[in-house]
Design a protein around this motif. Structure first.
Motif, mmCIF file in Angstrom:
data_model
loop_
_atom_site.group_PDB
_atom_site.id
_atom_site.type_symbol
_atom_site.label_atom_id
_atom_site.label_comp_id
_atom_site.label_asym_id
_atom_site.label_seq_id
_atom_site.Cartn_x
_atom_site.Cartn_y
_atom_site.Cartn_z
ATOM 1 N N GLY A 48 1.057 -0.995 -0.172
ATOM 2 C CA GLY A 48 0.245 -0.382 0.470
ATOM 3 C C GLY A 48 0.740 1.204 -0.108
ATOM 4 N N VAL A 49 1.534 1.445 0.492
ATOM 5 C CA VAL A 49 2.693 2.443 1.121
ATOM 6 C C VAL A 49 3.694 2.631 -0.335
ATOM 7 C CG1 VAL A 49 4.844 2.946 1.704
ATOM 8 C CG2 VAL A 49 3.119 2.327 3.431
ATOM 9 N N LEU A 50 3.992 1.529 -0.806
ATOM 10 C CA LEU A 50 4.898 1.572 -2.179
ATOM 11 C C LEU A 50 3.511 1.708 -3.067
ATOM 12 C CD1 LEU A 50 7.156 -1.366 -2.733
ATOM 13 C CD2 LEU A 50 7.458 0.694 -2.723
ATOM 14 N N GLY A 51 2.471 1.794 -3.298
ATOM 15 C CA GLY A 51 1.300 2.175 -4.191
ATOM 16 C C GLY A 51 0.994 3.562 -3.941
ATOM 17 N N LEU A 52 1.161 4.354 -2.917
ATOM 18 C CA LEU A 52 0.849 5.261 -2.651
ATOM 19 C C LEU A 52 1.927 6.474 -3.076
ATOM 20 C CD1 LEU A 52 -0.861 5.516 0.808
ATOM 21 C CD2 LEU A 52 -2.043 5.792 -1.757
ATOM 22 N N GLY A 53 2.958 5.902 -3.478
ATOM 23 C CA GLY A 53 4.380 6.319 -3.453
ATOM 24 C C GLY A 53 4.027 6.694 -4.961
ATOM 25 N N ALA A 54 3.558 5.791 -5.433
ATOM 26 C CA ALA A 54 3.183 5.772 -6.920
ATOM 27 C C ALA A 54 2.875 6.168 -8.462
ATOM 28 C CB ALA A 54 3.029 4.160 -7.640
ATOM 29 N N MET A 55 1.292 6.414 -7.105
ATOM 30 C CA MET A 55 0.226 7.151 -7.133
ATOM 31 C C MET A 55 0.478 8.485 -7.260
ATOM 32 S SD MET A 55 -3.281 5.293 -5.995
ATOM 33 C CE MET A 55 -3.392 4.604 -4.797
ATOM 34 N N GLY A 56 1.438 9.270 -6.008
ATOM 35 C CA GLY A 56 1.707 10.466 -5.893
ATOM 36 C C GLY A 56 2.451 10.955 -7.431
ATOM 37 N N PHE A 57 3.372 10.271 -7.798
ATOM 38 C CA PHE A 57 4.376 10.793 -8.981
ATOM 39 C C PHE A 57 3.581 10.333 -9.724
ATOM 40 C CE2 PHE A 57 8.368 9.160 -6.870
ATOM 41 C CZ PHE A 57 8.763 10.134 -7.399
ATOM 42 N N ILE A 58 2.749 9.587 -10.125
ATOM 43 C CA ILE A 58 1.541 9.869 -11.469
ATOM 44 C C ILE A 58 0.667 11.309 -11.175
ATOM 45 C CG2 ILE A 58 -0.860 8.624 -11.717
ATOM 46 C CD1 ILE A 58 0.663 5.850 -11.400
ATOM 47 N N ALA A 59 -0.029 11.622 -10.434
ATOM 48 C CA ALA A 59 -1.005 12.436 -10.457
ATOM 49 C C ALA A 59 0.032 13.667 -10.366
ATOM 50 C CB ALA A 59 -1.015 12.826 -8.436
ATOM 51 N N LYS A 60 1.351 13.113 -9.586
ATOM 52 C CA LYS A 60 2.017 14.812 -10.197
ATOM 53 C C LYS A 60 1.776 15.592 -12.094
ATOM 54 C CE LYS A 60 7.181 16.290 -10.280
ATOM 55 N NZ LYS A 60 7.076 15.230 -11.957
ATOM 56 N N GLY A 61 2.823 13.973 -12.565
ATOM 57 C CA GLY A 61 2.433 14.185 -13.930
ATOM 58 C C GLY A 61 1.256 14.492 -14.533
ATOM 59 N N ILE A 62 -0.228 14.009 -13.736
ATOM 60 C CA ILE A 62 -1.126 14.509 -14.240
ATOM 61 C C ILE A 62 -1.516 15.735 -14.392
ATOM 62 C CG2 ILE A 62 -3.399 14.217 -13.635
ATOM 63 C CD1 ILE A 62 -3.389 11.648 -13.642
ATOM 64 N N ILE A 63 -1.094 16.864 -13.094
ATOM 65 C CA ILE A 63 -1.419 18.536 -12.676
ATOM 66 C C ILE A 63 -0.284 17.896 -13.686
ATOM 67 C CG2 ILE A 63 -0.704 18.994 -11.234
ATOM 68 C CD1 ILE A 63 -2.114 17.120 -8.918
ATOM 69 N N GLN A 64 0.946 18.133 -13.970
ATOM 70 C CA GLN A 64 2.024 18.976 -14.961
ATOM 71 C C GLN A 64 1.277 19.248 -15.842
ATOM 72 O OE1 GLN A 64 5.466 17.363 -14.310
ATOM 73 N NE2 GLN A 64 6.723 18.787 -15.581
ATOM 74 N N LEU A 65 0.842 18.066 -16.618
ATOM 75 C CA LEU A 65 -0.192 18.039 -17.812
ATOM 76 C C LEU A 65 -1.079 19.122 -17.778
ATOM 77 C CD1 LEU A 65 -0.220 14.342 -18.906
ATOM 78 C CD2 LEU A 65 1.025 15.985 -19.668
ATOM 79 N N PHE A 66 -1.950 19.093 -17.568
ATOM 80 C CA PHE A 66 -3.175 20.220 -17.637
ATOM 81 C C PHE A 66 -2.343 21.344 -16.726
ATOM 82 C CE2 PHE A 66 -5.592 16.460 -15.681
ATOM 83 C CZ PHE A 66 -6.989 16.951 -16.284
ATOM 84 N N TRP A 67 -2.008 22.027 -15.701
ATOM 85 C CA TRP A 67 -0.949 23.096 -15.476
ATOM 86 C C TRP A 67 0.317 24.085 -17.527
ATOM 87 C CZ3 TRP A 67 1.649 23.789 -10.125
ATOM 88 C CH2 TRP A 67 0.709 23.751 -9.728
ATOM 89 N N GLN A 68 0.408 23.050 -17.766
ATOM 90 C CA GLN A 68 1.188 23.347 -18.923
ATOM 91 C C GLN A 68 0.462 23.538 -20.501
ATOM 92 O OE1 GLN A 68 3.629 19.782 -19.395
ATOM 93 N NE2 GLN A 68 5.567 21.133 -18.584
ATOM 94 N N SER A 69 -0.920 22.831 -19.823
ATOM 95 C CA SER A 69 -2.108 22.485 -20.947
ATOM 96 C C SER A 69 -2.519 24.105 -21.034
ATOM 97 C CB SER A 69 -2.731 21.933 -21.036
ATOM 98 O OG SER A 69 -3.004 21.473 -20.619
ATOM 99 N N SER A 70 -2.633 24.627 -19.769
ATOM 100 C CA SER A 70 -3.881 25.898 -19.775
ATOM 101 C C SER A 70 -2.360 27.292 -19.561
ATOM 102 C CB SER A 70 -4.234 25.892 -18.120
ATOM 103 O OG SER A 70 -3.238 25.901 -17.503
ATOM 104 N N GLY A 71 -0.884 26.569 -19.710
ATOM 105 C CA GLY A 71 -0.326 27.930 -19.906
ATOM 106 C C GLY A 71 0.247 28.483 -18.767
ATOM 107 N N VAL A 72 0.782 27.896 -17.601
ATOM 108 C CA VAL A 72 1.455 27.990 -15.768
ATOM 109 C C VAL A 72 2.220 27.508 -16.461
ATOM 110 C CG1 VAL A 72 1.065 27.397 -13.921
ATOM 111 C CG2 VAL A 72 -1.049 27.910 -14.761
ATOM 112 N N SER A 73 3.486 27.902 -16.362
ATOM 113 C CA SER A 73 4.847 27.290 -16.533
ATOM 114 C C SER A 73 4.871 26.214 -15.081
ATOM 115 C CB SER A 73 5.864 27.955 -16.851
ATOM 116 O OG SER A 73 5.937 28.865 -16.268
ATOM 117 N N GLY A 74 5.978 25.607 -15.407
ATOM 118 C CA GLY A 74 6.916 25.056 -14.157
ATOM 119 C C GLY A 74 7.633 24.086 -14.155
#
Length: 74
Positions: A48-74
């Motif tokens: 579960g801990v490993l899975g939550l860590g992996a989900m954190g990286f996936i969530a970071k990637g999805i958030i980054q995609l949304f931010w970049q598509s809306s024009g927010v640089s990061g």
């Protein structure tokens, strides 16, 4: 041509490297849990801990995609 796509190649390789590291961590944890005859609840917590860590990286990637598509640089 390589200089033109340098950031994209770097991003893909970083993500691929993280996936490989998570897979290796899963194999290592599975081996340790199996050799030490850990009870089921311990295995669930460890995975579960490993899975939550992996989900954190996936969530970071999805958030980054949304931010970049809306024009927010990061």
């Amino acid at each position: 041509m390589l200089a033109k796509y340098y950031e994209q190649i770097e991003s893909i390789m970083l993500d691929l490297g993280l996936v490989i590291l998570f897979v290796l961590m899963i194999f290592a944890v599975h081996d340790v849990l199996k050799k030490n005859d850990v009870p089921m609840i311990g295995r669930v917590v460890a995975y579960g801990v490993l899975g939550l860590g992996a989900m954190g990286f996936i969530a970071k990637g999805i958030i980054q995609l949304f931010w970049q598509s809306s024009g927010v640089s990061g």
